[in-house]
Structures are given as structure tokens and as C-alpha cells.
Design a protein around this motif. Structure first.
Motif, PDB file in Angstrom:
ATOM      1  N   ILE A 132      -1.759   4.701   9.349  1.00 54.71           N
ATOM      2  CA  ILE A 132      -3.089   4.237   8.981  1.00 54.71           C
ATOM      3  C   ILE A 132      -2.776   3.665   7.444  1.00 54.71           C
ATOM      4  O   ILE A 132      -2.393   4.413   6.760  1.00 54.71           O
ATOM      5  CB  ILE A 132      -4.229   5.362   9.141  1.00 54.71           C
ATOM      6  CG1 ILE A 132      -5.546   4.615   8.825  1.00 54.71           C
ATOM      7  CG2 ILE A 132      -3.675   6.418   8.205  1.00 54.71           C
ATOM      8  CD1 ILE A 132      -6.629   5.545   9.074  1.00 54.71           C
ATOM      9  N   CYS A 133      -3.534   2.508   7.501  1.00 49.94           N
ATOM     10  CA  CYS A 133      -3.058   1.785   6.031  1.00 49.94           C
ATOM     11  C   CYS A 133      -4.420   0.752   5.840  1.00 49.94           C
ATOM     12  O   CYS A 133      -4.746   0.010   6.536  1.00 49.94           O
ATOM     13  CB  CYS A 133      -1.910   1.199   6.052  1.00 49.94           C
ATOM     14  SG  CYS A 133      -1.542   0.282   4.588  1.00 49.94           S
ATOM     15  N   VAL A 134      -5.050   0.698   4.576  1.00 47.76           N
ATOM     16  CA  VAL A 134      -5.926  -0.051   4.271  1.00 47.76           C
ATOM     17  C   VAL A 134      -5.324  -0.995   2.958  1.00 47.76           C
ATOM     18  O   VAL A 134      -4.699  -0.378   2.337  1.00 47.76           O
ATOM     19  CB  VAL A 134      -7.225   0.550   3.643  1.00 47.76           C
ATOM     20  CG1 VAL A 134      -8.288  -0.461   2.987  1.00 47.76           C
ATOM     21  CG2 VAL A 134      -7.645   1.534   4.868  1.00 47.76           C
ATOM     22  N   ALA A 150       0.707  -1.350   0.162  1.00 48.10           N
ATOM     23  CA  ALA A 150       0.007  -0.006  -0.036  1.00 48.10           C
ATOM     24  C   ALA A 150       0.945   1.093  -0.083  1.00 48.10           C
ATOM     25  O   ALA A 150       0.592   2.198  -0.500  1.00 48.10           O
ATOM     26  CB  ALA A 150      -0.925  -0.004   1.430  1.00 48.10           C
ATOM     27  N   TYR A 151       2.094   1.267   0.602  1.00 49.81           N
ATOM     28  CA  TYR A 151       2.973   2.341   0.894  1.00 49.81           C
ATOM     29  C   TYR A 151       4.082   2.633  -0.176  1.00 49.81           C
ATOM     30  O   TYR A 151       4.552   1.413  -0.359  1.00 49.81           O
ATOM     31  CB  TYR A 151       3.353   2.478   2.222  1.00 49.81           C
ATOM     32  CG  TYR A 151       2.446   3.055   3.314  1.00 49.81           C
ATOM     33  CD1 TYR A 151       2.662   4.379   3.327  1.00 49.81           C
ATOM     34  CD2 TYR A 151       2.171   2.346   4.359  1.00 49.81           C
ATOM     35  CE1 TYR A 151       1.858   4.928   4.339  1.00 49.81           C
ATOM     36  CE2 TYR A 151       1.366   3.173   5.313  1.00 49.81           C
ATOM     37  CZ  TYR A 151       1.425   4.321   5.529  1.00 49.81           C
ATOM     38  OH  TYR A 151       0.576   4.963   6.515  1.00 49.81           O
ATOM     39  N   ALA A 158      -4.734  11.110  -1.316  1.00 49.45           N
ATOM     40  CA  ALA A 158      -5.789  10.273  -0.853  1.00 49.45           C
ATOM     41  C   ALA A 158      -5.846  10.504   0.700  1.00 49.45           C
ATOM     42  O   ALA A 158      -6.914  10.805   1.351  1.00 49.45           O
ATOM     43  CB  ALA A 158      -5.347   8.840  -1.094  1.00 49.45           C
ATOM     44  N   GLN A 189      -9.201  -0.854  -0.745  1.00 51.95           N
ATOM     45  CA  GLN A 189      -9.215   0.710  -0.562  1.00 51.95           C
ATOM     46  C   GLN A 189     -10.578   1.313  -1.307  1.00 51.95           C
ATOM     47  O   GLN A 189     -10.995   0.609  -1.996  1.00 51.95           O
ATOM     48  CB  GLN A 189      -7.892   1.336  -0.931  1.00 51.95           C
ATOM     49  CG  GLN A 189      -6.840   1.214  -0.360  1.00 51.95           C
ATOM     50  CD  GLN A 189      -5.326   1.831  -0.747  1.00 51.95           C
ATOM     51  OE1 GLN A 189      -5.711   2.516  -1.632  1.00 51.95           O
ATOM     52  NE2 GLN A 189      -4.501   1.352  -0.027  1.00 51.95           N
ATOM     53  N   ARG A 190     -10.828   2.612  -0.871  1.00 50.50           N
ATOM     54  CA  ARG A 190     -12.147   3.320  -1.690  1.00 50.50           C
ATOM     55  C   ARG A 190     -13.401   2.524  -1.266  1.00 50.50           C
ATOM     56  O   ARG A 190     -14.307   2.453  -2.002  1.00 50.50           O
ATOM     57  CB  ARG A 190     -11.936   3.323  -3.151  1.00 50.50           C
ATOM     58  CG  ARG A 190     -10.663   4.151  -3.438  1.00 50.50           C
ATOM     59  CD  ARG A 190     -10.525   5.582  -3.280  1.00 50.50           C
ATOM     60  NE  ARG A 190     -11.590   6.526  -2.820  1.00 50.50           N
ATOM     61  CZ  ARG A 190     -11.807   7.719  -3.522  1.00 50.50           C
ATOM     62  NH1 ARG A 190     -11.109   8.066  -4.649  1.00 50.50           N
ATOM     63  NH2 ARG A 190     -12.562   8.515  -3.131  1.00 50.50           N
ATOM     64  N   GLN A 191     -13.295   1.954  -0.002  1.00 51.14           N
ATOM     65  CA  GLN A 191     -14.654   1.338   0.370  1.00 51.14           C
ATOM     66  C   GLN A 191     -15.114   1.736   1.587  1.00 51.14           C
ATOM     67  O   GLN A 191     -15.868   1.291   2.541  1.00 51.14           O
ATOM     68  CB  GLN A 191     -14.610  -0.147   0.308  1.00 51.14           C
ATOM     69  CG  GLN A 191     -14.416  -0.813  -0.761  1.00 51.14           C
ATOM     70  CD  GLN A 191     -14.233  -2.456  -1.104  1.00 51.14           C
ATOM     71  OE1 GLN A 191     -14.949  -2.960  -0.484  1.00 51.14           O
ATOM     72  NE2 GLN A 191     -13.129  -2.657  -1.330  1.00 51.14           N
ATOM     73  N   GLY A 192     -14.537   3.005   2.221  1.00 51.48           N
ATOM     74  CA  GLY A 192     -14.681   3.599   3.449  1.00 51.48           C
ATOM     75  C   GLY A 192     -14.162   2.980   4.751  1.00 51.48           C
ATOM     76  O   GLY A 192     -14.309   3.342   5.714  1.00 51.48           O
ATOM     77  N   LEU A 193     -13.303   1.953   4.571  1.00 48.96           N
ATOM     78  CA  LEU A 193     -12.469   1.447   5.718  1.00 48.96           C
ATOM     79  C   LEU A 193     -11.452   2.443   6.198  1.00 48.96           C
ATOM     80  O   LEU A 193     -11.138   2.340   7.510  1.00 48.96           O
ATOM     81  CB  LEU A 193     -11.792   0.166   5.115  1.00 48.96           C
ATOM     82  CG  LEU A 193     -12.845  -0.928   4.318  1.00 48.96           C
ATOM     83  CD1 LEU A 193     -11.877  -2.235   4.318  1.00 48.96           C
ATOM     84  CD2 LEU A 193     -13.859  -1.141   5.420  1.00 48.96           C
ATOM     85  N   GLY A 194     -10.696   3.143   5.317  1.00 45.78           N
ATOM     86  CA  GLY A 194      -9.969   4.186   5.908  1.00 45.78           C
ATOM     87  C   GLY A 194     -10.603   5.011   6.856  1.00 45.78           C
ATOM     88  O   GLY A 194     -10.226   5.591   8.099  1.00 45.78           O
ATOM     89  N   ARG A 195     -11.736   5.394   6.579  1.00 42.64           N
ATOM     90  CA  ARG A 195     -12.484   6.245   7.461  1.00 42.64           C
ATOM     91  C   ARG A 195     -13.016   5.835   8.780  1.00 42.64           C
ATOM     92  O   ARG A 195     -12.777   6.271   9.784  1.00 42.64           O
ATOM     93  CB  ARG A 195     -13.837   6.898   6.659  1.00 42.64           C
ATOM     94  CG  ARG A 195     -14.502   8.021   7.089  1.00 42.64           C
ATOM     95  CD  ARG A 195     -15.917   8.491   6.383  1.00 42.64           C
ATOM     96  NE  ARG A 195     -15.611   8.825   4.911  1.00 42.64           N
ATOM     97  CZ  ARG A 195     -15.091  10.140   4.688  1.00 42.64           C
ATOM     98  NH1 ARG A 195     -14.682  10.860   5.630  1.00 42.64           N
ATOM     99  NH2 ARG A 195     -14.813  10.445   3.549  1.00 42.64           N
ATOM    100  N   LEU A 251      -8.860  12.489   2.972  1.00 41.77           N
ATOM    101  CA  LEU A 251      -9.801  11.840   4.004  1.00 41.77           C
ATOM    102  C   LEU A 251      -9.301  12.565   5.368  1.00 41.77           C
ATOM    103  O   LEU A 251     -10.646  12.775   5.979  1.00 41.77           O
ATOM    104  CB  LEU A 251      -9.015  10.341   4.396  1.00 41.77           C
ATOM    105  CG  LEU A 251      -9.273   9.773   5.527  1.00 41.77           C
ATOM    106  CD1 LEU A 251     -10.638   9.317   5.742  1.00 41.77           C
ATOM    107  CD2 LEU A 251      -8.558   8.255   5.867  1.00 41.77           C
ATOM    108  N   TYR A 252      -8.254  13.133   5.675  1.00 44.96           N
ATOM    109  CA  TYR A 252      -8.192  13.721   7.027  1.00 44.96           C
ATOM    110  C   TYR A 252      -9.128  15.046   6.999  1.00 44.96           C
ATOM    111  O   TYR A 252      -9.569  15.430   7.953  1.00 44.96           O
ATOM    112  CB  TYR A 252      -6.658  14.068   7.453  1.00 44.96           C
ATOM    113  CG  TYR A 252      -5.686  13.013   7.334  1.00 44.96           C
ATOM    114  CD1 TYR A 252      -6.070  11.735   7.961  1.00 44.96           C
ATOM    115  CD2 TYR A 252      -4.453  13.074   6.660  1.00 44.96           C
ATOM    116  CE1 TYR A 252      -5.466  10.596   7.856  1.00 44.96           C
ATOM    117  CE2 TYR A 252      -3.423  11.834   6.733  1.00 44.96           C
ATOM    118  CZ  TYR A 252      -3.958  10.905   7.478  1.00 44.96           C
ATOM    119  OH  TYR A 252      -3.133   9.623   7.499  1.00 44.96           O
ATOM    120  N   ASN A 287       0.618  12.738  -0.794  1.00 44.08           N
ATOM    121  CA  ASN A 287      -0.510  11.848  -0.644  1.00 44.08           C
ATOM    122  C   ASN A 287      -1.754  12.457  -0.455  1.00 44.08           C
ATOM    123  O   ASN A 287      -2.604  12.551   0.406  1.00 44.08           O
ATOM    124  CB  ASN A 287      -0.107  11.272   0.905  1.00 44.08           C
ATOM    125  CG  ASN A 287      -0.791  10.045   1.033  1.00 44.08           C
ATOM    126  OD1 ASN A 287      -1.789   9.608   0.335  1.00 44.08           O
ATOM    127  ND2 ASN A 287      -0.656   9.263   2.100  1.00 44.08           N
TER     128      ASN A 287
END
Ligand SMILES: CC(C)(COP(=O)(O)OP(=O)(O)OC[C@H]1O[C@@H](n2cnc3c(N)ncnc32)[C@H](O)[C@@H]1OP(=O)(O)O)[C@@H](O)C(=O)NCCC(=O)NCCS
Length: 156
Positions: A78-80, A31-32, A119, A85-91, A123-124, A117
Motif C-alpha cells: 500500500i503506497c500513497v 515513497a518507500y 506511519a 500523503q497525510r490527507q486520508g488517502l492511505g485510509r 494507520l493499521y 514504519n
């Protein structure tokens, strides 16, 4: 936000164990651009940080790490997983970490994010963080360096 996926009904948070490290490192590295090392995770696991996993039916979907002391929380990671990704999990993860920070007595959370970054920055912003400064040349970027944007959010 994307509609709820079937696996999301079975999601739960649990604290990361050393035995999760191999799987978490794979997620992190996929992811990173600049992933945490094995040593970084071990330091967090053996120190005073809170290291949380989001999983569904034994599948790790993402992770989040905070450090909380003297009323301040710091979001360290924080990492999904790329394929979730893009399914609301980071939030979902960041809201959980805010809740944990509050439970541990923090009234503010700080974080740093790479200037590139988009994305994470979006989010933040959407979760109430605002930019409070810039650390020049904070992160390595190839043979060069990249600025960190410093953000904070009150926890009430
Ligand atoms: C940043 C990260 C955690 C976001 O997780 P995610 O589960 O994909 O994000 P969500 O689906 O919850 O999206 C929440 C919001 O973030 C923003 N966002 C997420 N991915 C984005 C992208 N690729 N481009 C632009 N905005 C994005 C959007 O504002 C989104 O809200 P929306 O879906 O209503 O548009 C994920 O991209 C990740 O793990 N990246 C690699 C690790 C990383 O960079 N961590 C942050 C270090 S500071």
C-alpha cells in the motif's frame, strides 16, 4: 483526518495496467525506503493478485495490492504518492482493499510492516488491525536486517 481536498471528489479506483508501471514505479521509489521492483509489480500483474490504483483526473495518487485465497487476504503493498500523503488517502485505499477482500470471500486480512514504519503501523492500528507476531530479521536494512510486525484484522 485532513479536510477533503477538491481533487478527492473526483477520485476513483481502477485496476492497474502494465502501461501504468513507469508512473507507479516513480511513486513507489519516492515513497518507500525499500521499493518494490519492476519485477515485483509484473509478478503481481500477471499472477492472481489484485493491483489497484487510486487516481483523480488521470493522476495516480497511490496503489494497493492484495492476494486473496482460501478465505485469507494478504496486504502485499500500500503506497500513497509522497506529495499526497497525510490527507486520508492511505485510509481510503486500505478500506477499499478490505472491501475487495470481503467480496472475494476473505474473513481475515494479514499484513507485515517494518518495525520502523510508524506511519503505516499507526494507520493499521487505527483500522482495527492488531499485532499477532514478529518475524525476526525479515526485511533487509542496509547491511543489516529489520523485524517485521505481523498484524491481522477480521473482515466481517
Ligand atoms: C503508510 C501510508 C500508506 C499512509 O498513507 P497516508 O495517505 O499518508 O495516510 P492517511 O492520511 O490516510 O493517515 C491515516 C492514519 O495513518 C497514520 N499516519 C499516516 N502518516 C503518518 C505519519 N507520517 N506519522 C504518524 N502517523 C501517520 C495516522 O494514524 C493517520 O491518521 P490521522 O490522520 O487521523 O492522524 C503512507 O505513509 C505511505 O505510502 N508510506 C510509504 C509506503 C509504506 O510504508 N507503505 C506501508 C508498507 S507496510
Amino acid at each position: 483526518m485532513a479536510a477533503t481536498k477538491p481533487f478527492q471528489n473526483k477520485m476513483k479506483f481502477r485496476e492497474m495496467l502494465e502501461s501504468d508501471l513507469t508512473q507507479v514505479l516513480v511513486i513507489e521509489r519516492n515513497a518507500y525506503s525499500h521499493p518494490w521492483s519492476d519485477g515485483n509489480f509484473r509478478d503481481s500483474l500477471t499472477g492472481n493478485d489484485e493491483v489497484w490504483l487510486l487516481e483523480s483526473e488521470g493522476i495516480i495518487l497511490g496503489h494497493g495490492i492484495i492476494s486473496v485465497a482460501v478465505g485469507e487476504a494478504h496486504l502485499l503493498n500500500i503506497c500513497v504518492a509522497s506529495n499526497y500523503q497525510r490527507q486520508g488517502l492511505g485510509r481510503h485505499i486500505i478500506r477499499y482493499l478490505i472491501g475487495r477482500s470481503q467480496a472475494l470471500g476473505a474473513d481475515i486480512m494479514f499484513l507485515e510492516v517494518r518495525e520502523s514504519n510508524a506511519a503505516a503501523y499507526a494507520l493499521y492500528l487505527s483500522e482495527g488491525y492488531e499485532q499477532i507476531g514478529v518475524r525476526k530479521n525479515y526485511y533487509p536494512l542496509g547491511i543489516s536486517r529489520e523485524n517485521a510486525i505481523v498484524m491481522s484484522r477480521p473482515i466481517d
